[in-house]
Design a protein around this motif. Sequence first.
Motif, PDB file in Angstrom:
ATOM      1  N   ASP A  15      47.143  37.930  39.368  1.00  0.00           N
ATOM      2  CA  ASP A  15      45.894  37.500  39.984  1.00  0.00           C
ATOM      3  C   ASP A  15      45.543  38.436  41.124  1.00  0.00           C
ATOM      4  OD1 ASP A  15      47.564  36.818  42.042  1.00  0.00           O
ATOM      5  OD2 ASP A  15      47.505  34.667  41.629  1.00  0.00           O
ATOM      6  N   ASP A  16      44.559  38.050  41.936  1.00  0.00           N
ATOM      7  CA  ASP A  16      44.093  38.938  42.988  1.00  0.00           C
ATOM      8  C   ASP A  16      44.815  38.716  44.305  1.00  0.00           C
ATOM      9  OD1 ASP A  16      42.393  40.234  41.403  1.00  0.00           O
ATOM     10  OD2 ASP A  16      40.556  39.291  42.136  1.00  0.00           O
ATOM     11  N   HIS A  63      47.210  47.564  45.491  1.00  0.00           N
ATOM     12  CA  HIS A  63      46.542  46.262  45.570  1.00  0.00           C
ATOM     13  C   HIS A  63      46.030  45.926  44.179  1.00  0.00           C
ATOM     14  CE1 HIS A  63      43.594  43.156  46.619  1.00  0.00           C
ATOM     15  NE2 HIS A  63      44.165  43.069  47.795  1.00  0.00           N
ATOM     16  N   ALA A  65      43.483  44.247  43.086  1.00  0.00           N
ATOM     17  CA  ALA A  65      42.038  44.316  42.875  1.00  0.00           C
ATOM     18  C   ALA A  65      41.430  45.624  43.357  1.00  0.00           C
ATOM     19  CB  ALA A  65      41.338  43.147  43.586  1.00  0.00           C
ATOM     20  N   ARG A 105      33.438  48.374  40.946  1.00  0.00           N
ATOM     21  CA  ARG A 105      34.268  47.199  40.682  1.00  0.00           C
ATOM     22  C   ARG A 105      35.153  46.874  41.884  1.00  0.00           C
ATOM     23  NH1 ARG A 105      37.051  48.209  35.425  1.00  0.00           N
ATOM     24  NH2 ARG A 105      38.648  49.228  36.680  1.00  0.00           N
ATOM     25  N   ALA A 106      35.717  47.915  42.517  1.00  0.00           N
ATOM     26  CA  ALA A 106      36.572  47.690  43.675  1.00  0.00           C
ATOM     27  C   ALA A 106      35.771  47.180  44.865  1.00  0.00           C
ATOM     28  CB  ALA A 106      37.305  48.981  44.046  1.00  0.00           C
ATOM     29  N   ALA A 109      35.111  43.556  44.356  1.00  0.00           N
ATOM     30  CA  ALA A 109      36.318  42.763  44.607  1.00  0.00           C
ATOM     31  C   ALA A 109      36.586  42.626  46.097  1.00  0.00           C
ATOM     32  CB  ALA A 109      37.514  43.398  43.900  1.00  0.00           C
ATOM     33  N   ARG A 138      32.777  42.617  35.408  1.00  0.00           N
ATOM     34  CA  ARG A 138      33.738  42.233  36.436  1.00  0.00           C
ATOM     35  C   ARG A 138      33.104  42.293  37.814  1.00  0.00           C
ATOM     36  NH1 ARG A 138      37.449  38.876  36.968  1.00  0.00           N
ATOM     37  NH2 ARG A 138      36.093  38.362  38.716  1.00  0.00           N
ATOM     38  N   ASP A 142      32.385  39.145  40.415  1.00  0.00           N
ATOM     39  CA  ASP A 142      32.852  39.133  41.793  1.00  0.00           C
ATOM     40  C   ASP A 142      31.701  39.041  42.791  1.00  0.00           C
ATOM     41  OD1 ASP A 142      35.585  39.102  41.424  1.00  0.00           O
ATOM     42  OD2 ASP A 142      35.786  41.279  41.399  1.00  0.00           O
TER      43      ASP A 142
END
Length: 322
Positions: A15-16, A63, A65, A105-106, A109, A138, A142
């Motif tokens: 998970d994140d 990390h 995410a 995407r990052a 997140a 994604r 988020d």
Amino acid sequence: MYAPEPAGPAAPPPDDQPPAGPPSGGRLAALRPRLPSPLEEIADDRLAARGVRLLLKRDDLIHPALPGNKWRKLAPNLEGRAAGSPAGDGRPLLTFGGAYSNHLRATAAAGRLLGIRTIGVVRGAELADRPLNGSLARAAADGMRLHFVPRATYRRRADPAYHAELRADFGDFQLIPEGGSNAAAVRGCAALGRELAGAAQTAVVACGTGGTLAGLAAGLPAGARAIGIPVLKGGFLGADVERLQTAAFGGRRGDWHLADGFHFGGFARRTPELDAFAADFAARHDLVPEPVYVAKMLYAVVALAAEGVFPRGSAVAAVVTG
């Protein structure tokens, strides 16, 4: 990302939630990293035949995410922006990227984890009416607001006049450039070079916008060098890396150069040769290279070793950016 290894440091949780460990700073506790990232030696007979040791700098494990250079670039830009912090000012983050941008995407997140709104300006107005690919889906999940623009408009992404137009549409925002590469990001990436001190004489990294190479080279100790592998064609990246180093440090820093010729046709382009190499690398090392950046970088490492670029008896650190 890479598939889990049969041995070595444990992979981050699925998970994140980041792994246990000290936060990078009080306001970035949600982004607390695994630092320094693991450095793993692998036995590859193609480099061993040249008397060269191969190390993988596993920045993809920093990390779950925000892997790799994305964490190193974003974290310095987000200091003080955690929701509810005294320094938080409520502005969204606005940044730029293509349809398969890891940076978009990052950023999405990071915004979710910190409670900051995000806006992504996406290259290609024609994509607005199509189903979202996995990366954009994604980012949207988020909470990122996706703004698709024509490619001609996207080319203005560094133009202050265009930024003013975007502010007229979206209100004020904190601007993060394409790929996250700015002076703060470059200074953040310098820690990558410092983490490699004494471990390798050469560090090799894939390059999109050049920010990671700019910081990596500046952080390496005297006597070590960095080689950047551009994943885009065009031959423009050297000037960009120098510009970023000048913005961050006042001038060129470190021993670095670019090894062109490993872009395989351009960004996110693949060929049967590259796919075969990636499949072979996975079979040899039980590691599946990410195709846009990492596979091209690893291909370049093997090819450069065959050319005798790395001195016999030296170690090469291949930076896995995620």
